[in-house]
Scaffold this motif. Structure first.
Motif, PDB file in Angstrom:
ATOM      1  N   THR B  14       0.833  -1.208   0.000  1.00  0.00           N
ATOM      2  CA  THR B  14       0.000   0.000   0.000  1.00  0.00           C
ATOM      3  C   THR B  14       0.866   1.256   0.000  1.00  0.00           C
ATOM      4  O   THR B  14       0.621   2.190  -0.767  1.00  0.00           O
ATOM      5  CB  THR B  14      -0.913   0.010   1.256  1.00  0.00           C
ATOM      6  N   LEU B  15       1.885   1.245   0.861  1.00  0.00           N
ATOM      7  CA  LEU B  15       2.715   2.450   0.989  1.00  0.00           C
ATOM      8  C   LEU B  15       3.636   2.644  -0.204  1.00  0.00           C
ATOM      9  O   LEU B  15       3.851   3.764  -0.660  1.00  0.00           O
ATOM     10  CB  LEU B  15       3.558   2.359   2.267  1.00  0.00           C
ATOM     11  N   PHE B  16       4.196   1.552  -0.684  1.00  0.00           N
ATOM     12  CA  PHE B  16       5.234   1.644  -1.718  1.00  0.00           C
ATOM     13  C   PHE B  16       4.716   1.018  -3.014  1.00  0.00           C
ATOM     14  O   PHE B  16       5.142  -0.057  -3.432  1.00  0.00           O
ATOM     15  CB  PHE B  16       6.517   0.968  -1.236  1.00  0.00           C
ATOM     16  N   ASP B  17       3.792   1.727  -3.646  1.00  0.00           N
ATOM     17  CA  ASP B  17       3.096   1.146  -4.789  1.00  0.00           C
ATOM     18  C   ASP B  17       3.946   1.043  -6.051  1.00  0.00           C
ATOM     19  O   ASP B  17       3.550   0.428  -7.026  1.00  0.00           O
ATOM     20  CB  ASP B  17       1.806   1.923  -5.063  1.00  0.00           C
ATOM     21  N   GLN B  42       5.356   6.344   8.561  1.00  0.00           N
ATOM     22  CA  GLN B  42       4.025   5.848   8.191  1.00  0.00           C
ATOM     23  C   GLN B  42       3.949   4.324   8.309  1.00  0.00           C
ATOM     24  O   GLN B  42       2.963   3.770   8.795  1.00  0.00           O
ATOM     25  CB  GLN B  42       3.679   6.299   6.775  1.00  0.00           C
TER      26      GLN B  42
END
Lengths: 309, 78
Positions: B14-17, B42
């Motif tokens: 999710t964070l590092f798409d 985050q």
């Protein structure tokens, strides 16, 4: 910075001033290499070199200290980010708290402003906002513009306004003596005519009629941003323009009002009776706007507004 | 990190798409372009919420890779 490190790889197309600044920054903050590499992955343009030259001139022999101040700022922001992510709010909630911590402490304020000066180059959203001020906002002013900046901070925006040929007079108001001293230093370093500076807050300063007002990164420091924008409206001459910049989801040691969406800022500007001329949304750290909205990342939100005739 | 990994992997994706590589315990921030210091905060806070734990600043600063984060979560969960 490692001796073997080739800074041209960090910022493809960088000019000599930007290369020197990158080297100085990495000497003070080597862990920032990955961030800067990503920041300049798409290359450095002429504006970056011009900005690096200006910052280098302002810094003079203090460049190493300014780079240390930027490192300190990055650490302070990280602490606030941790609080913000956990609690869903900024740590401080009153102007009095921020004044005691930051504005009334000249040493803290100077370090903070020095760090923010370098952030104009290292944080892509800050660079984008400054470039938009020069290339989109100022050309829309008429000739002989009477320009005011409320909260000039390090003085870069006020400097660009003064250097613009359409500006007839330049005035800066700030509540911090340390900030006003930095503005004076900025103009002296660049050998530009000193602006008229006043130690005063927005509500106490005498009303005047300005053709142009810069109000950049101030709203989030205020308890009553709506009242401040109403004041900006009243300070403008009919037809006068304002450059209003505030960040969304951007924790910092002295931020007290949280804007959760760019639309919240635009709506406040409209509620103050100002008309919208243009809007720029610049997400932090090169994120896409969709990703910034989804993850609640910082987005610099700039509104060019006009007081109706 | 067998039981914790699937949920950590969801957080990372999710964070590092932009990252399409494998997610293992050896994964470090240096291998993921979007994994900067702010994104690390985050990640840590999402992990805190997901697993019901809380990390100290020193623990966050001392995390060497994703496996270390999983080990810390496991230790805190007892």
């Amino acid at each position: 910075m490692s001796q073997a490190l080739d800074d041209r790889e960090i910022a493809p197309g960088a000019g000599p001033a930007l290369k020197r600044l990158i080297a100085a920054q990495l000497a003070a903050f080597p862990e920032h290499e990955g961030f800067l590499r990503r920041r300049f992955a798409a290359g450095a343009d002429d504006f970056c070199e011009s900005l690096a030259t200006t910052i280098e001139t302002i810094a003079g022999e203090d460049l190493a200290r300014l780079c240390e101040d930027y490192r300190w700022l990055a650490g302070a922001v990280l602490e606030e980010e941790l609080f913000f992510r956990r609690e869903g709010r900024y740590r401080l909630s009153s102007f009095a708290e921020a004044e005691a911590l930051v504005y009334a402490d000249p040493a803290y304020m100077t370090r903070y402003m020095n760090g923010l000066l370098l952030s104009q180059l290292w944080w892509s959203n800050h660079t984008a906002v400054l470039a938009w001020f020069r290339d989109r906002y100022l050309p829309g002013n008429g000739t002989q513009a009477r320009h005011l900046e409320i909260g000039p901070g390090h003085g870069l925006f006020l400097l660009l306004a003064e250097q613009d040929g359409r500006t007839e007079s330049c005035v800066g108001w700030d509540i911090s003596p340390a900030s006003l001293a930095l503005v004076e230093k900025t103009f002296a370093a660049l050998r530009r005519p000193a602006p008229s500076l006043l130690l005063s807050n927005l509500f106490e300063a005498q009303l005047g009629r300005f053709d142009s007002i810069a109000f950049s990164e101030v709203l989030e420091h205020l308890e009553a941003p709506a009242e401040a924008l109403a004041r900006v409206h009243d300070l403008l001459a009919p037809g006068g323009r304002a450059f209003i910049n505030a960040p969304v989801n951007s924790p910092a040691p002295d931020h007290i009002t949280l804007f959760e969406t760019p639309e919240a800022i635009v709506d406040l500007v409209l509620a103050a009776g100002l008309e919208i001329e243009d809007v720029l949304l610049a997400p932090a750290a090169g994120a896409s706007l969709d990703r910034a909205r989804k993850l609640k990342l910082a987005i610099s939100t700039v509104v060019i507004a006009r007081r109706p005739l | 990190m067998s039981q914790i990994q699937p949920e950590l992997e969801d957080i990372l994706r999710t964070l590092f798409d932009e990252y399409e590589g494998p997610i293992t315990g050896a994964l470090t921030a240096a291998e993921v372009e979007q994994w900067d210091s702010l994104a690390n905060v985050q990640l840590v806070v999402l992990a805190e919420r997901t697993f019901g734990v809380r990390f100290s600043t020193a623990e966050i600063a001392g995390l060497a890779n994703l496996g270390a984060l999983a080990d810390l979560i496991r230790a805190k969960q007892g």
